[in-house]
Structures are given as C-alpha cells and as structure tokens.
Design an enzyme around this catalytic site. Structure first.
Site, mmCIF file in Angstrom:
data_model
loop_
_atom_site.group_PDB
_atom_site.id
_atom_site.type_symbol
_atom_site.label_atom_id
_atom_site.label_comp_id
_atom_site.label_asym_id
_atom_site.label_seq_id
_atom_site.Cartn_x
_atom_site.Cartn_y
_atom_site.Cartn_z
ATOM 1 N N ASP A 165 0.797 -1.235 0.000
ATOM 2 C CA ASP A 165 0.000 0.000 0.000
ATOM 3 C C ASP A 165 0.825 1.278 0.000
ATOM 4 O OD1 ASP A 165 1.005 -0.279 2.537
ATOM 5 O OD2 ASP A 165 -0.903 -0.113 3.588
ATOM 6 N N HIS A 166 2.069 1.215 0.490
ATOM 7 C CA HIS A 166 2.823 2.459 0.689
ATOM 8 C C HIS A 166 3.576 2.944 -0.546
ATOM 9 C CE1 HIS A 166 1.878 2.186 4.888
ATOM 10 N NE2 HIS A 166 2.701 3.158 5.209
ATOM 11 N N ASP A 200 3.700 -0.995 11.433
ATOM 12 C CA ASP A 200 3.231 0.315 11.021
ATOM 13 C C ASP A 200 2.608 0.969 12.241
ATOM 14 O OD1 ASP A 200 2.484 1.951 8.361
ATOM 15 O OD2 ASP A 200 0.959 2.224 9.910
ATOM 16 N N SER A 213 6.792 7.206 13.632
ATOM 17 C CA SER A 213 6.456 5.931 13.014
ATOM 18 C C SER A 213 7.352 4.826 13.547
ATOM 19 C CB SER A 213 6.579 6.014 11.494
ATOM 20 O OG SER A 213 7.916 5.817 11.121
ATOM 21 N N ARG A 261 9.324 2.893 11.776
ATOM 22 C CA ARG A 261 10.336 2.419 10.827
ATOM 23 C C ARG A 261 11.692 2.172 11.503
ATOM 24 N NH1 ARG A 261 10.001 8.117 7.770
ATOM 25 N NH2 ARG A 261 7.875 7.397 7.708
ATOM 26 N N ARG A 297 -1.690 12.421 10.185
ATOM 27 C CA ARG A 297 -0.439 13.147 10.446
ATOM 28 C C ARG A 297 -0.380 14.386 9.581
ATOM 29 N NH1 ARG A 297 3.324 8.210 11.826
ATOM 30 N NH2 ARG A 297 2.384 8.126 13.878
HETATM 31 S S1 SF4 Z 1 -1.151 6.669 8.114
HETATM 32 FE FE1 SF4 Z 1 0.299 5.238 7.275
HETATM 33 S S2 SF4 Z 1 -0.843 3.357 6.811
HETATM 34 FE FE2 SF4 Z 1 -2.294 5.017 7.075
HETATM 35 S S3 SF4 Z 1 -2.701 5.727 4.999
HETATM 36 FE FE3 SF4 Z 1 -1.139 7.038 5.925
HETATM 37 S S4 SF4 Z 1 0.788 6.124 5.312
HETATM 38 FE FE4 SF4 Z 1 -0.821 4.587 4.950
#
Ligand code: SF4
Length: 755
Positions: free
Chosen positions: A95-96, A160, A643, A645, A448
């Site tokens: 997805d990323h 995540d 995050s 990561r 965010r």
């Molecule tokens: S917060 Fe993270 S998992 Fe959720 S849509 Fe944004 S990048 Fe993707």
C-alpha cells in the site's frame, strides 16, 4: 475465507480461564485492556499485578501484519532467523509504494511497473514462508486488516504505527519495528513495557456534522503528541457503544498521534454487525459466546478513577467538529473557533486541496457521508473550489462505493479517485507545483500533518479533520468556511447552505468485490525461490552487525545535536526514499537529513571534525566510518516520534553511530534502537543537553558493568581542553543488554536456531 478461524477458536478457548485466573491473582475487577493482555501472556499465568509503565512483560501475539515499505526489512531480517515458516499467521500489504499522480488506474499500473522487483520479492518471500500476500491495489493495511483479520480479544503486532486501528474491533494491536515482527514470526516472545491506562468515558451520541474523527481530534488536543506515551487508551460508556466499528477504528488509528501504545474499544452489537457484514459471522458467534470477557468489568466502568491512571470524559452530544493543525496533529480547534485562528495566525485561508481517505478515514461510512455532501454540491449547483481527492481504504470498499454510486457523485463534483493506497498520506504525492515551495493550505482526513509529510513542501499548511469537514471545505475552497453556520454562493449566484452529512455504517446491499487482491501462500514453500539480485538498488541481503567490543567507548565524535522535533521522518525521510527501504546501504544516504543542527539552525549541515568542513550528515558520518571513528547523536524531547520504521535505527547502526542521547524517546524508536544493538540513552538531567558542544569528543563509561536500572556516565571532552561529566539513564533490561552485547537482537535469534 482469509482469516484463521482455528487460531481464533484457540484464543477464545483460553480467554475465560485466563481472565478468571488474572482477576483472582490481582484481586480486583479488570479493565478490558488488562483482560486481553493477561490472556496473551507468554508464560500463561498472571501471577502479579504488573507495575504499569515500569515492568517489561513477555506476550504472545496472535498475528503479524506488515506493510510493503517496512515488510521488506522485516522479511530480510526474518530470512536470517533460520525458520522455514512463520510461527503465527502473518500478512503483507502493498500500500505504501503507490504514488498518487493522475488517478487510480494509471497510478496503480505505474506502481506495479516501478516496484516490480520489490513486489516480486515480497510475493515470493510470503509464498515461501506461509505469509498471506495482499497485492498492490488491494488496499491500505489497516483497513484490510479491520475487514479481514481483526477480532475482539485478539492481540496483533504490525510494522506500522497505525496498527492500533484494529482496536476498533476490540483487539490489542500495536505498531512495532520490523525487528519485533521478525521475533514474533520466528516464534519468540514479544516484550512490552506493561502500559499505564487512560480511560476515556464517552457519553451522549454523535449527531449532525460531528463524527468519530472529532473524538480523537479532541483527545489529541487534550493529551498532546506525548500524552499517551506508554499508555493504552480504553474507551467505554454508552457513547462508545453508539459508534460504528469503523468509527471506533478511526479513533484507535489516530491514537498513534498522541503517542499511545494502542487504543481499544470493547465488543458490542456494532462490532458484531461489522463482523457479520464483512463475512465473519462465525467470529461474531464465537465472540458472543465470551462477550463478558471482551469488555471491561462493570465495576471498572462505574468507578473508572479507581482503575485507570487517568480518566477523560467526553460528551458526544456536545462535541463540536474539530480541525487540527497546522504542522502538528494536537493543535486542536473546535470548528467555531477555527476561522478566527486562521485569520489571527496568518495561515493561507484559500484552500488548495481537500483529500479524503487514508487508513484513518476510508470506510464505507466515511465515504458515504462525504458523498452525501458531494451530492448536495451537485444538486445545489456548487462546484468544488479546491481540488479534491478520494482514497478508498480497500478494493472491497472501492468496489462497493462504486456500485452504490458514490464514486460517480464525487466525479460529478470534480473529485479524483486515487488508488486504494496510502498515496499523499505518506508523501507519495506527485503534487503539481510543490517544488516551488509556495505557502498554501491543504486539509485532509489523514492522521499526520508534520511539515513536508504530504507533498514535500515545508510551506504547505496541512490540517486534519473528518472526511465530512474536508469535503465541505473543499467545496468552499476556503479554510474560514464553517458549514454549520455559513452559506455559499453557487454557480447561479444564489446563497445555499450545506445540510448535515448523512451516511450508512454498512452498505444495505452488503459489501461486494470482484478481486480483493489476495494471494494465499504455498502449502509447502520449501521449493519456492526468493530472488534478491546482488546488483539491486532496492534490495540488499543483510550482513550481521558486529558484536560489542567489550570495552567502554572512547573518542566518539558528535555527529549532530538535533534541535527541537526530530521525528522518524527527520531521521529517515519517507517520500522518494521509500524505494530504498529494502537496501540498507542506499537508504542510509538519508540519515538525519531532516534534523535541525542546534549549532547552525540548518538541516543537513554538520561539522566534520576530521576535516573541519561542514557537510551533509550522511557524508560526514561515512567519513567517520571510513576513519574507524564512532559517533553519537544528541537529540531533544520525544526523539523518534512518528512511526515504527526501524530504518531510523538501522541506518545510524550501519553507518557507525554508537549511541543516541536524548532528553526523551518515543517508545517504538527506543525499542528499535535497542534491537539493532545501539545505545539509547537519556540525560539524567535534561539541562545537560546544553553542555554538549559542536567539537566534542565523547566517552561512554560504565559499559563493562552495564546493568538494568544502573545509569551510565558520559564525558564530554570539549575542544578547549575542559570536560563535563554527566550521568545518563537507560531503560535496558537484562535481555536487551544481551542484544547490545551481541550486536543486535537478530544475532541472538540466529544463534538460538542454529543451536
Ligand atoms: S497513516 Fe500510514 S498506513 Fe495510514 S494511509 Fe497514511 S501512510 Fe498509509
């Protein structure tokens, strides 16, 4: 059926007994959080009331979920662990890595072409080791997990930070680094500092323009980005029970923005409806059978102050819609105060783009409510004045909302549907003109809004709100518009007002999908080949980190004294760097390039103490590495927030940084540093941060007697010959000290399997 019913049955068969044993052991009623935690103890028995916020406890999670950016490193690490199959059900979600540029179909095809090497690696490594694989376009990890895997009373870890989304269905779901995922997939215990508990009592009922998102926007304003650190937030009360499962998911999802370990709601009728609506009637029936254990004890909710460390009460009937930002998600403005804030602070009032979607707000309910406003815009001859994009959370949601006509409505309003992926939320947004760095405003339903996160432009003022408010403001093209009170001028010059949004929790005709995008793993993966080309720019097999040399560390150079906010985005930037997530050496070229150097207030410009010249952080650190000199990074409060990561921990380790010394850490990052064999240290006296000078040569003393709870000492040898000796704290336990000594946690795992 992609979920593992047998595993859920096993979990449910042990919950009643373990809860009863735990209640007897601690001799008092239990919160929901405690019930689930005690039911997942690695050792099985709750023999004591663990000290909240202090004790480290081993748990046995039921599942692991990984997104494609973090899965690469997690699985490269897992490949080093020596197992033939994952020990618990696990999934990978692509997805990323999908960049939003023109629209869903074209963007997805571009991503499939561009990321072929990575997708092939993830698909094959999943196939080999028994991991479910969700291909690009299947959806955003947390939405797909909520729809398929989350279950009340379960425990999951995910690579995540928005993994807590599954708390909406009553699961303890915690964001971790890839190294933790690697441990659990390898069949080892997973350690967590036993959390403190915040109880949020919700009374009343949402109505009108207010939605579930406003609950967490309000909570973020109360608790700030640090207020949830080391806490689990448990929501309860009649207001909690009135929320849809996906609305609860939204609240738990964005609990990551207050630093919470995770957030959770109890099992109720809405949870059961959602399970049934998403094809999991068996799970709902099983949950009904142990429902009393899937919520907190009545005495706890009657007297929450006695059982929670902090209690917040919010009356949903009185809650206003909120807009939070810019640049931080905890700057909360009730809608009625927002226009004035925009004017007083000089934020650009013209709204350029409204974006709905992301894992936080991309459910059927979110999209149907936003579409009800889009429909009004069409009916009332209003053209959206701002650009407007929609990101469905999953292919199942996308297919269903298309079938139900919502995507057509957005199209008529001038909206653009993007791929079912993270896209702009993770900086994967080829925004036209962003490179000009003009001051502008955007509003999103994401979680965010740190500077540069969406489009790389530091002057983009990003605000977060519910999809409904985003849609209304996009129609107005004006941040000072209040849809509750204001009117808009339509194409015919008439004054029109938007009515309250309306939507449905679940589609009346049920969910539908043609190809959800799932690939089941091979029953026997022993013959499956995982190909990683040695010449790849994007994937690199790992070499083990070196063990500790057994002595104190002397003569370390100060790499950077970071000033102010230093999130994992500052330490290991996302956006274009995401392509190197599986290649440690290449991605290390982004090390700390976003951090502000205390001594010159500039990003990515630090003094090379060997040459005396100023250079970019990764280049200076590579020079130290080449010279065989270790270094140290100094930071401010909540270092590493943002995050999970682990690249933010692996990169400094790979390039030869030995210690990170800060005023305070964000939880996940601190653990990640420990896993990679780094020293994660905090100033015993925060004012000592001021003593660190640009030309310091630094010694770390006390390592030969490194022990839990025992501070270390640091000597700052200044250029003028003077010295400061300071005390530094750490939170390493015995096992974590072994990780440090071995050079990394993975070195210990491999040795165990080899042995
Ligand atoms: S917060 Fe993270 S998992 Fe959720 S849509 Fe944004 S990048 Fe993707």
């Amino acid at each position: 059926m992609v979920f593992d019913l047998d595993m859920i049955k096993q979990v449910y068969s042990r919950i009643p007994g373990r809860v009863a044993a735990a209640r007897a052991a601690v001799n008092r009623p239990l919160t929901l959080t405690e019930k689930i935690l005690y039911a997942h103890l690695w050792q099985g028995e709750a023999s004591e009331d663990f000290a909240r916020g202090v004790s480290y406890v081993d748990f046995a999670p039921d599942r692991v979920a990984m997104q494609d950016a973090t899965a690469q490193m997690a699985l490269l690490q897992f490949m080093q662990a020596g197992r033939d199959k994952v020990a618990v059900p696990s999934t990978v979600h692509c997805d990323h890595l999908i960049q939003a540029k023109v629209g869903a179909v074209a963007d997805l095809q571009t991503a499939v072409d561009k990321n072929k090497e990575v997708y092939d690696f993830l698909a094959s490594v999943s196939n080999k080791y028994g991991i479910g694989f969700w291909k690009a376009g299947a959806g955003i990890i947390h939405q797909v997990v909520l729809e398929n895997y989350a279950f009340p009373g379960g425990m999951m870890i995910g690579t995540d930070s928005h993994t807590p989304n599954a708390g909406g269905l009553g699961m303890i779901a915690i964001g971790v680094g890839g190294a933790d995922a690697c441990d659990v997939m390898a069949g080892l215990a997973w350690e967590l500092k036993f959390p403190k508990l915040i109880g949020v009592k919700l009374t009343g009922k949402l109505s009108g323009w207010t939605s579930a998102k406003d609950v967490i926007l309000k909570v973020a304003g109360i608790l700030t980005v640090k207020g949830g650190t080391d806490h689990i937030v448990e929501y309860f009360g009649e207001g909690a029970r009135s929320l849809s499962a996906t609305g609860k998911g939204t609240i738990c999802n964005m609990g990551a923005e207050i630093g919470a370990t995770t957030s959770i709601f109890g099992y109720d009728e809405n949870s059961a409806s959602y399970l049934r609506g998403t094809g999991r009637a068996e799970v709902a029936a099983l949950a009904d059978g142990i429902a009393e254990h899937l919520t907190g004890d009545a005495e706890v909710y009657a007297n929450p102050e006695k059982y929670f460390d902090q209690v917040i009460e919010i009356n949903l009937s009185e809650l206003e819609p909120h807009i939070n930002g810019p640049f931080t998600p905890d700057l909360a403005w009730p809608l009625s105060k927002f226009a004035q804030a925009v004017r007083e602070n000089g934020w650009p009032a013209k709204l350029d783009v409204g974006l709905i979607g992301s894992c936080t707000n991309s459910s059927y309910e979110d999209i149907s409510r936003a579409a009800s406003l889009a429909q009004q815009a069409v009916d009332k001859n209003l053209k959206a004045k701002a650009e407007y994009t929609i990101t469905p959370g999953s292919e199942m949601v996308r297919y269903t909302v298309e079938r139900d006509g919502f995507l057509g409505t957005f199209d008529q309003m001038g909206g653009v549907v993007l791929a079912n992926a993270c896209g702009p939320c993770i900086g994967q947004w080829a925004r036209h003109g962003a490179e000009k760095q003009e001051k502008n405003s955007i509003i999103t339903s994401f979680n965010r809004n740190f500077a540069k996160r969406a489009d790389g432009n530091p002057n983009t003022h990003a605000f977060v709100a519910s999809p409904e408010i985003v849609t209304a403001l996009a129609i107005a093209g004006d941040l000072t518009f209040n849809p509750v009170t204001d009117t808009l001028t339509n194409e015919k010059g008439e004054q029109v007002k938007l009515e309250e949004p309306k939507g449905l929790d679940l589609p009346t005709k049920g969910f539908a999908v043609e190809d959800a995008g799932y690939q089941a793993p091979a029953a026997d993966g022993s013959k499956v080949q995982v190909a990683v080309s040695p010449s790849s720019e994007r994937l690199q097999l790992l070499d083990p980190f070196k063990a500790w040399e057994g002595t104190d560390l002397h003569g370390l150079k100060l790499l950077i004294k970071a000033k102010g906010k230093c999130t994992t985005d500052h330490i290991s930037m996302a956006g274009p760097w995401l392509r190197f997530r599986g290649h440690l050496d290449n991605i290390s070229n982004n090390l700390l390039i976003g951090a502000i150097n205390y001594f010159n207030e500039t990003a990515n410009k630090v003094k090379n103490q060997i040459s005396g010249e100023y250079g970019e952080v990764p280049a200076v650190q590579r020079a130290y590495k080449a010279a065989g000199i270790g270094s140290i990074v100094v930071g401010d409060e909540n270092y590493g927030e943002g995050s999970s990561r682990e690249h933010a921990a692996m990169e400094p380790r790979h390039l030869g940084v030995r210690a990170i010394l800060v005023k305070s850490f964000a939880r996940i990052h601190e653990t990640n540093l420990k896993k990679q064999g780094m020293l994660a240290l905090t100033f015993a006296n925060k004012a000592d941060y001021e003593k660190v000078q640009e030309n310091d040569s630094i010694d770390i003393l006390g390592l030969t007697s490194f022990a839990p709870g025992k501070p270390l000492r640091i000597v700052l040898n200044h250029a003028d010959g003077s010295k400061d000796e300071i005390v530094v704290n750490h939170s390493y336990n015995e096992q974590q000290i072994e990780w440090f000594k071995a050079g990394a946690a993975l070195n210990i795992i491999r040795a165990q399997f080899a042995g």
